[in-house]
Every structure is written in structure tokens, then in C-alpha cells.
Design a protein around this motif. Structure first.
Motif, short mmCIF file in Angstrom:
data_model
loop_
_atom_site.label_atom_id
_atom_site.label_comp_id
_atom_site.label_asym_id
_atom_site.label_seq_id
_atom_site.Cartn_x
_atom_site.Cartn_y
_atom_site.Cartn_z
N UNK A 270 0.82 -1.21 0.00
CA UNK A 270 0.00 0.00 0.00
C UNK A 270 0.85 1.27 0.00
N UNK A 271 2.05 1.18 0.53
CA UNK A 271 2.94 2.34 0.59
C UNK A 271 3.36 2.86 -0.77
N UNK A 272 3.17 2.04 -1.79
CA UNK A 272 3.57 2.44 -3.14
C UNK A 272 2.78 3.66 -3.62
N UNK A 273 1.61 3.85 -3.04
CA UNK A 273 0.75 4.96 -3.44
C UNK A 273 1.49 6.30 -3.28
N UNK B 287 7.41 6.64 -9.72
CA UNK B 287 7.44 5.42 -10.52
C UNK B 287 7.04 5.68 -11.97
N UNK B 288 6.05 6.53 -12.16
CA UNK B 288 5.66 6.88 -13.53
C UNK B 288 6.78 7.65 -14.22
N UNK B 289 7.43 8.52 -13.49
CA UNK B 289 8.55 9.28 -14.07
C UNK B 289 9.68 8.33 -14.47
N UNK B 290 9.96 7.33 -13.64
CA UNK B 290 11.01 6.35 -13.97
C UNK B 290 10.70 5.62 -15.27
#
Length: 131
Positions: free
Chosen positions: A23-26, A32-35
Motif C-alpha cells: 500500500x505504501x507504493x501509493x 514510478x511513472x517518471x522512472x
């Protein structure tokens, strides 16, 4: 520039991670999208999809569950579940042509999921489309 397909693929990865308990990925969705070089309009598109699925997860899961012939949502593979959640969200809440949504989900399943996934996902989404 990233395509909508690449944006959807990134969203599936994020949904997969959340489903596995991360859940912490939020907090790190933007990074992550930038990567993955998902930027500008495609980033907005991806964020809209991701947040839409997360915010409507109960409705989406109930819709999927109602169209499964046997077993339950927890019996699905995590990648297949992420693809279905995204496609059902788009079918129910976005103003996109349903055949495009279904085709995109099938193509993503061919690349990301098990061999039987495209046919299975097509069957479930066809039922969702007709409901």
C-alpha cells in the motif's frame, strides 16, 4: 513520449503491487511513472486510471465477481486481476469505446499474464460490457 498502452501497463504494475500488500507504493506513484518516462498527458491519464481503480475498488471487484463462472476474485492471478480491475474501471467509469478497452486488456494480457489469460479476460469483459 509514452503511449496510452505504456501508461496502462504502468498502472497494472502499480495495481499489482498494491494487491500484493504494498500500500505504501501509493506515495511513490509520481516517481514510478517518471522512472518509466510516463509524463504530461499520459501521466495524467495513468494517475486518473490508478486513482479511479483504487477509489472504486469495491464496486469494480463486485462487478468482476458477479461475472466469474466459478471461483472467486482471490482465485485469479494477481496480474490478471490487475488487468481486469483496470479494464472494468474503464468500462464502468470512463467514456471510451468498450471494444477498445477490451482489445487493450487482451493485448496487455498477452504480454503480461499467463497463456490462458487473454481468453479469460475477454470472456469476463464481454459479460461486463453487456451488463
Amino acid at each position: 513520449m509514452a503511449t496510452r498502452t505504456q501508461a496502462r501497463e504502468s498502472v497494472i504494475g502499480l495495481l499489482y503491487a498494491v494487491d500484493l500488500g504494498n500500500d505504501g507504493i501509493i506515495k511513490y506513484v509520481d516517481d514510478l511513472l517518471e522512472d518509466k518516462k510516463i509524463r504530461n498527458k499520459q501521466k495524467d491519464f495513468a494517475l486518473n486510471l490508478f486513482n479511479g481503480v483504487i477509489n472504486n475498488l469495491e464496486v469494480i471487484d463486485n462487478e468482476i465477481q458477479s461475472h466469474l463462472n466459478q471461483g472467486g476474485l482471490n482465485d485469479l492471478g494477481n496480474v490478471e486481476k490487475a488487468i481486469l480491475r483496470l479494464a472494468v474501471y474503464e468500462t464502468l467509469f470512463e467514456k471510451l469505446d468498450k471494444p477498445i478497452i477490451i482489445n487493450e486488456a487482451i493485448e496487455l494480457a498477452k504480454r503480461l499474464a499467463s497463456d490462458n489469460a487473454p481468453k479469460f479476460i475477454n470472456g469476463v469483459l464481454d459479460k461486463v460490457k453487456r451488463a
